[in-house]
Design a protein around this motif. Structure first.
Motif, PDB file in Angstrom:
ATOM      1  N   ALA A 138      21.398 -50.309  -2.285  1.00 40.33           N
ATOM      2  CA  ALA A 138      20.125 -50.360  -3.014  1.00 40.33           C
ATOM      3  C   ALA A 138      20.389 -50.807  -4.445  1.00 40.33           C
ATOM      4  O   ALA A 138      21.366 -50.384  -5.065  1.00 40.33           O
ATOM      5  N   PHE A 139      19.504 -51.685  -4.957  1.00 44.31           N
ATOM      6  CA  PHE A 139      19.568 -52.075  -6.363  1.00 44.31           C
ATOM      7  C   PHE A 139      18.992 -50.970  -7.235  1.00 44.31           C
ATOM      8  O   PHE A 139      18.100 -50.203  -6.825  1.00 44.31           O
ATOM      9  N   GLY A 140      19.498 -50.918  -8.479  1.00 43.74           N
ATOM     10  CA  GLY A 140      19.029 -49.928  -9.435  1.00 43.74           C
ATOM     11  C   GLY A 140      17.855 -50.427 -10.247  1.00 43.74           C
ATOM     12  O   GLY A 140      17.403 -51.569 -10.089  1.00 43.74           O
ATOM     13  N   PRO A 141      17.362 -49.592 -11.175  1.00 38.63           N
ATOM     14  CA  PRO A 141      16.192 -49.963 -11.970  1.00 38.63           C
ATOM     15  C   PRO A 141      16.504 -50.939 -13.100  1.00 38.63           C
ATOM     16  O   PRO A 141      15.593 -51.536 -13.665  1.00 38.63           O
ATOM     17  N   THR A 142      17.783 -51.101 -13.430  1.00 37.64           N
ATOM     18  CA  THR A 142      18.165 -52.024 -14.504  1.00 37.64           C
ATOM     19  C   THR A 142      19.029 -53.145 -13.923  1.00 37.64           C
ATOM     20  O   THR A 142      19.553 -53.043 -12.814  1.00 37.64           O
ATOM     21  N   ALA A 143      19.163 -54.218 -14.697  1.00 39.20           N
ATOM     22  CA  ALA A 143      19.933 -55.381 -14.245  1.00 39.20           C
ATOM     23  C   ALA A 143      21.387 -54.999 -14.005  1.00 39.20           C
ATOM     24  O   ALA A 143      21.969 -54.183 -14.715  1.00 39.20           O
ATOM     25  N   ASN A 144      21.956 -55.580 -12.963  1.00 40.18           N
ATOM     26  CA  ASN A 144      23.372 -55.425 -12.618  1.00 40.18           C
ATOM     27  C   ASN A 144      23.741 -54.007 -12.201  1.00 40.18           C
ATOM     28  O   ASN A 144      24.916 -53.622 -12.252  1.00 40.18           O
ATOM     29  N   THR A 145      22.760 -53.194 -11.807  1.00 38.76           N
ATOM     30  CA  THR A 145      23.035 -51.831 -11.345  1.00 38.76           C
ATOM     31  C   THR A 145      22.677 -51.731  -9.870  1.00 38.76           C
ATOM     32  O   THR A 145      21.610 -52.163  -9.459  1.00 38.76           O
ATOM     33  N   TYR A 146      23.594 -51.163  -9.077  1.00 39.45           N
ATOM     34  CA  TYR A 146      23.311 -50.983  -7.662  1.00 39.45           C
ATOM     35  C   TYR A 146      24.147 -49.822  -7.133  1.00 39.45           C
ATOM     36  O   TYR A 146      25.059 -49.306  -7.810  1.00 39.45           O
ATOM     37  N   ALA A 147      23.818 -49.376  -5.932  1.00 39.37           N
ATOM     38  CA  ALA A 147      24.523 -48.266  -5.307  1.00 39.37           C
ATOM     39  C   ALA A 147      24.848 -48.631  -3.877  1.00 39.37           C
ATOM     40  O   ALA A 147      24.171 -49.453  -3.252  1.00 39.37           O
ATOM     41  N   ALA A 148      25.901 -47.996  -3.350  1.00 39.05           N
ATOM     42  CA  ALA A 148      26.319 -48.245  -1.978  1.00 39.05           C
ATOM     43  C   ALA A 148      26.865 -46.965  -1.374  1.00 39.05           C
ATOM     44  O   ALA A 148      27.434 -46.129  -2.085  1.00 39.05           O
ATOM     45  N   ILE A 149      26.655 -46.799  -0.069  1.00 45.39           N
ATOM     46  CA  ILE A 149      27.231 -45.658   0.662  1.00 45.39           C
ATOM     47  C   ILE A 149      28.546 -46.115   1.256  1.00 45.39           C
ATOM     48  O   ILE A 149      28.619 -47.131   1.952  1.00 45.39           O
ATOM     49  N   GLU A 150      29.586 -45.354   0.982  1.00 39.99           N
ATOM     50  CA  GLU A 150      30.897 -45.665   1.541  1.00 39.99           C
ATOM     51  C   GLU A 150      31.428 -44.444   2.274  1.00 39.99           C
ATOM     52  O   GLU A 150      31.273 -43.306   1.809  1.00 39.99           O
ATOM     53  N   ASN A 151      32.025 -44.683   3.423  1.00 40.89           N
ATOM     54  CA  ASN A 151      32.631 -43.616   4.231  1.00 40.89           C
ATOM     55  C   ASN A 151      31.619 -42.547   4.638  1.00 40.89           C
ATOM     56  O   ASN A 151      31.966 -41.374   4.782  1.00 40.89           O
ATOM     57  N   GLY A 152      30.363 -42.926   4.782  1.00 36.83           N
ATOM     58  CA  GLY A 152      29.362 -42.033   5.355  1.00 36.83           C
ATOM     59  C   GLY A 152      28.699 -41.074   4.408  1.00 36.83           C
ATOM     60  O   GLY A 152      27.486 -40.878   4.461  1.00 36.83           O
ATOM     61  N   SER A 153      29.436 -40.438   3.481  1.00 37.07           N
ATOM     62  CA  SER A 153      28.837 -39.408   2.629  1.00 37.07           C
ATOM     63  C   SER A 153      29.054 -39.634   1.142  1.00 37.07           C
ATOM     64  O   SER A 153      28.541 -38.859   0.337  1.00 37.07           O
ATOM     65  N   THR A 154      29.784 -40.656   0.763  1.00 35.77           N
ATOM     66  CA  THR A 154      30.061 -40.923  -0.654  1.00 35.77           C
ATOM     67  C   THR A 154      29.134 -42.021  -1.164  1.00 35.77           C
ATOM     68  O   THR A 154      29.085 -43.116  -0.587  1.00 35.77           O
ATOM     69  N   VAL A 155      28.409 -41.724  -2.231  1.00 38.44           N
ATOM     70  CA  VAL A 155      27.531 -42.704  -2.864  1.00 38.44           C
ATOM     71  C   VAL A 155      28.189 -43.149  -4.164  1.00 38.44           C
ATOM     72  O   VAL A 155      28.511 -42.328  -5.030  1.00 38.44           O
ATOM     73  N   LYS A 156      28.378 -44.457  -4.287  1.00 44.51           N
ATOM     74  CA  LYS A 156      29.002 -45.026  -5.482  1.00 44.51           C
ATOM     75  C   LYS A 156      27.991 -45.833  -6.279  1.00 44.51           C
ATOM     76  O   LYS A 156      27.196 -46.576  -5.701  1.00 44.51           O
ATOM     77  N   ILE A 157      28.028 -45.678  -7.591  1.00 44.50           N
ATOM     78  CA  ILE A 157      27.155 -46.414  -8.497  1.00 44.50           C
ATOM     79  C   ILE A 157      27.969 -47.492  -9.203  1.00 44.50           C
ATOM     80  O   ILE A 157      29.076 -47.228  -9.702  1.00 44.50           O
ATOM     81  N   TYR A 158      27.401 -48.700  -9.243  1.00 43.43           N
ATOM     82  CA  TYR A 158      28.067 -49.825  -9.900  1.00 43.43           C
ATOM     83  C   TYR A 158      27.165 -50.337 -11.022  1.00 43.43           C
ATOM     84  O   TYR A 158      25.936 -50.400 -10.870  1.00 43.43           O
ATOM     85  N   LYS A 159      27.804 -50.682 -12.130  1.00 38.26           N
ATOM     86  CA  LYS A 159      27.081 -51.298 -13.252  1.00 38.26           C
ATOM     87  C   LYS A 159      27.882 -52.486 -13.741  1.00 38.26           C
ATOM     88  O   LYS A 159      29.104 -52.372 -13.976  1.00 38.26           O
ATOM     89  N   ASP A 160      27.203 -53.622 -13.904  1.00 37.01           N
ATOM     90  CA  ASP A 160      27.870 -54.876 -14.267  1.00 37.01           C
ATOM     91  C   ASP A 160      28.979 -55.201 -13.274  1.00 37.01           C
ATOM     92  O   ASP A 160      30.065 -55.675 -13.661  1.00 37.01           O
TER      93      ASP A 160
END
Length: 424
Positions: free
Chosen positions: A34-56
């Motif tokens: 899913a994309f975030g509310p600001t530019a270049n921000t998104y999130a991804a589910i990895e390994n089933g239960s871990t949510v990672k946030i990415y910026k730039d």
């Protein structure tokens, strides 16, 4: 902002720039994105239960949900769907803002971020997000409960319809239901825009043209009218910003005012609905509800009917306007109410006139009562004879009109003599 596009497969994702279609980032072992509310921000589910946030395009934060997550929803808050619930996280701190029971297929936020729709298999919910209260709680370090902050969301509406697709236009939610109807929801009311063909897709809204755009699988584009002015007006009413609503009223087309007035009526704003409506039937109904007898009388004279006159007569009696009530009762043919009015006021001349009117109209029961009250018993005898109730006329004459008794009894004898007799 539409700068990037993500392509998500069963186990990985790739982010491309929207204009040049160049890859910008890549991820593996991903079961949700899913994309975030600001530019270049998104999130991804990895390994089933871990949510990672990415910026730039760089990893920033991670959180273990503690349960298997299978889908992410973007918006002002990050929605994480687990088995039987959706968890909303703050993008910046990954604080659990609220946990809501349910298994939504989609979570769609309005452009303002104030409203959000949670769409389940058979219904959907509209919630209001209290961003200021949530931010204040996070900044103060307030300890949240097991399900997060109680102040986070305020339930607005539960709509018992399955929405296959949905799109926010301001505070108005447009959606396609399971019966292939294109509807919109605002302020507790669902309005049908059109019945559409199957396999239609919502594309978006062109505000300058007041058109809601749709496309089918063959690529044919169809648009449906949805006036921005109507949506803005209804939104202002829902927010109780009546000055804003009044300023928007001149922009609403005449053809749309009747439905706007119905919306106002459903919200309990009858006075405003009376001013907005251009339909005489609707305005008459509202004027009766508001007890605006002056408006109701004007509309009734313009387009009279017995039912309208009767309603005006009843309303006039409440205010003691006996002249208006009398006229309304005469126009509606409500002679029973007219008899009650005249007997209550003791107007003998009016009772006599009513009796004559009743006989002329064929309502002999009212006429009989009038002349009996006036002690004009001979007239009453004549009425009974004229309606072939000679036996009743004889008994009535014996009690009230002795000078007519012999004459009526003779008529009764003649009637009996000419009546065929049957043996049993």
């Amino acid at each position: 902002a539409g700068q990037y596009v993500s392509v998500v497969s069963e186990s990985d994702f790739t982010i491309y720039s929207a204009l040049s279609w160049r890859p910008k980032a890549f991820g593996q072992n991903c079961s949700g994105f899913a994309f975030g509310p600001t530019a270049n921000t998104y999130a991804a589910i990895e390994n089933g239960s871990t949510v990672k946030i990415y910026k730039d395009f760089k990893h920033k934060e991670s959180i273990d949900i503690g349960a298997t997550a299978d889908k992410l929803f973007g918006g002002p808050l990050l929605g994480v769907r687990t088995q039987g619930a959706v968890i909303f996280l703050d993008w910046a701190t990954l604080t659990v803002v609220r946990r809501i029971e349910g298994n939504p297929t989609s979570v769609i936020w309005s452009e303002s971020g104030e409203l959000v729709g949670l769409f389940l298999d058979t219904k959907f919910f509209i919630l209001r997000y209290n961003e200021e209260e949530v931010q204040a709680a996070i900044e103060s370090g307030e300890e949240a409960g097991e399900d997060g902050l109680d102040c986070a969301f305020e339930p607005i509406e539960q709509v018992e319809e399955k929405a296959k697709q949905a799109y926010w236009v301001g505070d108005c939610l447009c959606f396609l239901n399971s019966n292939d109807r294109l509807n919109y929801y605002i302020g507790g009311e669902v309005t049908t825009i059109a019945v559409v063909s199957k396999n239609i897709q919502l594309l978006g809204f062109l505000a300058k043209d007041n058109r809601l755009m749709c496309m089918d699988r063959e690529g044919s584009v169809t648009s449906y009218q949805l006036h921005v002015s109507v949506i803005e007006y209804k939104t202002a009413i829902c927010r109780e910003e009546f000055d804003v609503a009044e300023s928007l009223l001149p922009r609403i087309p005449e053809a749309a005012r009747e439905k706007v007035a119905q919306f106002l009526q459903s919200r309990g704003h009858l006075e405003i609905a009376l001013e907005v409506s251009t339909d005489d039937d609707q305005r008459f109904e509202l004027s009766i509800q508001l007890k605006r007898i002056d408006v109701a009388l004007e509309l009734c004279k313009k387009n009279p009917s017995s039912q309208r006159w009767k309603l005006i007569g009843d309303l006039a009696l409440q205010f003691g306007l006996f002249d208006v009530a009398e006229k309304a009762m005469i126009e509606s043919g409500d002679l029973n109410s007219l008899l009650l009015l005249h007997t209550s006021t003791g107007d003998l001349a009016a009772i006599r006139n009513l009796g004559a009117l009743a006989i002329e109209s064929g309502k002999t029961n009212v006429g009989f009562t009038c002349f009996h009250m006036l002690n004009e018993h001979s007239v009453c005898v004549d009425m009974l004879v004229a309606t072939n109730r000679i036996a009743d006329a004889a008994f009535y004459a014996r009690t009230h009109c002795h000078e007519r008794l012999d004459d009526v009894v003779q008529k009764w004898k003649n009637q009996v003599a000419t009546t065929p007799r049957t043996l049993r």
